[in-house]
Design a protein around this motif. Structure first.
Motif, PDB file in Angstrom:
ATOM      1  N   VAL A  86       0.826  -1.206   0.000  1.00 53.52           N
ATOM      2  CA  VAL A  86       0.000   0.000   0.000  1.00 53.52           C
ATOM      3  C   VAL A  86       0.863   1.260   0.000  1.00 53.52           C
ATOM      4  N   MET A  87       1.918   1.267   0.808  1.00 51.64           N
ATOM      5  CA  MET A  87       2.704   2.488   0.926  1.00 51.64           C
ATOM      6  C   MET A  87       3.514   2.758  -0.347  1.00 51.64           C
ATOM      7  N   ILE A  88       4.013   1.703  -0.982  1.00 47.55           N
ATOM      8  CA  ILE A  88       4.714   1.926  -2.257  1.00 47.55           C
ATOM      9  C   ILE A  88       3.731   2.430  -3.306  1.00 47.55           C
ATOM     10  N   PHE A 129       7.547  -5.397  -2.570  1.00 52.04           N
ATOM     11  CA  PHE A 129       6.264  -5.113  -3.222  1.00 52.04           C
ATOM     12  C   PHE A 129       5.701  -6.389  -3.847  1.00 52.04           C
ATOM     13  N   MET A 130       6.568  -7.145  -4.534  1.00 55.21           N
ATOM     14  CA  MET A 130       6.123  -8.382  -5.164  1.00 55.21           C
ATOM     15  C   MET A 130       5.735  -9.423  -4.118  1.00 55.21           C
ATOM     16  N   ARG A 131       6.494  -9.479  -3.015  1.00 56.90           N
ATOM     17  CA  ARG A 131       6.139 -10.430  -1.960  1.00 56.90           C
ATOM     18  C   ARG A 131       4.774 -10.110  -1.378  1.00 56.90           C
ATOM     19  N   PHE A 187      11.305   1.691  -6.048  1.00 57.39           N
ATOM     20  CA  PHE A 187      11.056   0.436  -6.766  1.00 57.39           C
ATOM     21  C   PHE A 187      12.333  -0.390  -6.918  1.00 57.39           C
ATOM     22  N   ILE A 188      13.493   0.274  -7.001  1.00 58.09           N
ATOM     23  CA  ILE A 188      14.744  -0.483  -7.111  1.00 58.09           C
ATOM     24  C   ILE A 188      15.040  -1.216  -5.809  1.00 58.09           C
ATOM     25  N   PHE A 189      14.898  -0.519  -4.666  1.00 58.58           N
ATOM     26  CA  PHE A 189      15.302  -1.113  -3.389  1.00 58.58           C
ATOM     27  C   PHE A 189      14.165  -1.877  -2.696  1.00 58.58           C
TER      28      PHE A 189
END
Length: 292
Positions: free
Chosen positions: A214-216, A281-283, A274-276
């Motif tokens: 959510v936060m990303i 996010f995918m998990r 998104f890089i770090f």
């Protein structure tokens, strides 16, 4: 030798599909990174080097003057830098992300584990809010923010993004909490925990994957927003960086190297996130945040 050849051929045949997959992925990665390449090398060029014919060429000498000019501005040429507006976006995106995530978490918890009469209808109405075009509510939105005394301020933008973030954050958390066994809630209730106690001591500690997603999601949405920024804040001193980037032009000419450097500076926070944090996010997505 005759026994090794079939084994080698079999090994090559087994690795061939994986090699093709890697080649395709590399090709897609290169394709999607081309705009970043153009932004970077154009930002490092001098004004006289910038042209359509040489847009793919490397700069004669790597320099960061354009980045400094985009950040600090040039009063002599009539444009302000992005530095102050960058911090405006920081002050906007962080609280708006936290508030909408917390409200979405509590909404998702109630709508998934404490269903009441009309809860499904309420949830559908919340989701309906996601599909209302922003342009159709601008006039009543501006009137509301004016009545609240928040028009033209960063708190006004925080309020707007928090409210507009509630539907998507509620959806994500509701789907995530649906994967938590109800027996856990019932056991906590038998131990004497109330609705808020169960949320705080049981659900909130289990919410880390959902909060990451959510936060990303919310941070990049708020950071990249332009429409609300230009409508709610009319003064350049309090506008977010996306609006300031639109105004990053001289009075007489457009310095594309400065524009490209400014675009890269504006995109840098979301790119770094998104890089770090992309793997988290995918998990979170795989943990059920967007299932259902």
């Amino acid at each position: 030798m005759t026994a090794q050849n079939p084994a080698r051929q079999k090994s090559l045949a087994s690795h061939l599909p994986r090699a093709i997959i890697y080649l395709i992925l590399i090709a897609f990665a290169v394709f999607y990174l081309l705009p970043v390449y153009v932004l970077l090398i154009t930002g490092m060029k001098g004004y006289t080097e910038v042209s359509l014919h040489s847009m793919w060429d490397l700069p004669r000498a790597f320099a960061f003057d354009s980045f400094a000019k985009a950040w600090f501005g040039s009063p002599a040429e009539g444009f302000r830098g992005l530095g102050d507006n960058f911090w405006n976006s920081i002050q906007l995106a962080i609280p708006a992300t936290i508030f909408s995530a917390m409200l979405g978490s509590m909404n998702g918890y109630v709508l998934s584990k404490w269903k009441f009469k009309g809860s499904n209808t309420l949830f559908m109405l919340l989701l309906f809010g996601m599909f209302i075009p922003y342009q159709s509510i601008l006039i009543p939105l501006v009137l509301l923010v004016q009545k609240m005394g928040l028009y033209g301020t960063i708190p006004g933008l925080i309020f707007v993004h928090t409210v507009y973030g509630i539907p998507i954050t509620t959806l994500i958390f509701r789907n995530y909490y649906a994967t938590v066994p109800s027996e856990l809630i019932e056991a906590a209730g038998m131990d004497g925990a109330g609705i808020l106690g169960i949320y705080w001591h049981i659900m909130f500690p289990l919410s880390l994957p959902g909060f990451v997603v959510v936060m990303i999601w919310q941070f990049q949405s708020v950071w990249n927003d332009f429409l609300f920024g230009v409508i709610i804040t009319s003064r350049p001193a309090v506008q977010p960086i996306t609006v300031a980037l639109n105004n990053l032009a001289g009075s007489y000419i457009v310095e594309w190297n400065v524009q490209m450097a400014g675009s890269l500076l504006a995109a840098l926070p979301t790119m770094l996130i998104f890089i770090f944090l992309g793997r988290y996010f995918m998990r979170g997505l795989l943990a059920g945040s967007l299932k259902g």
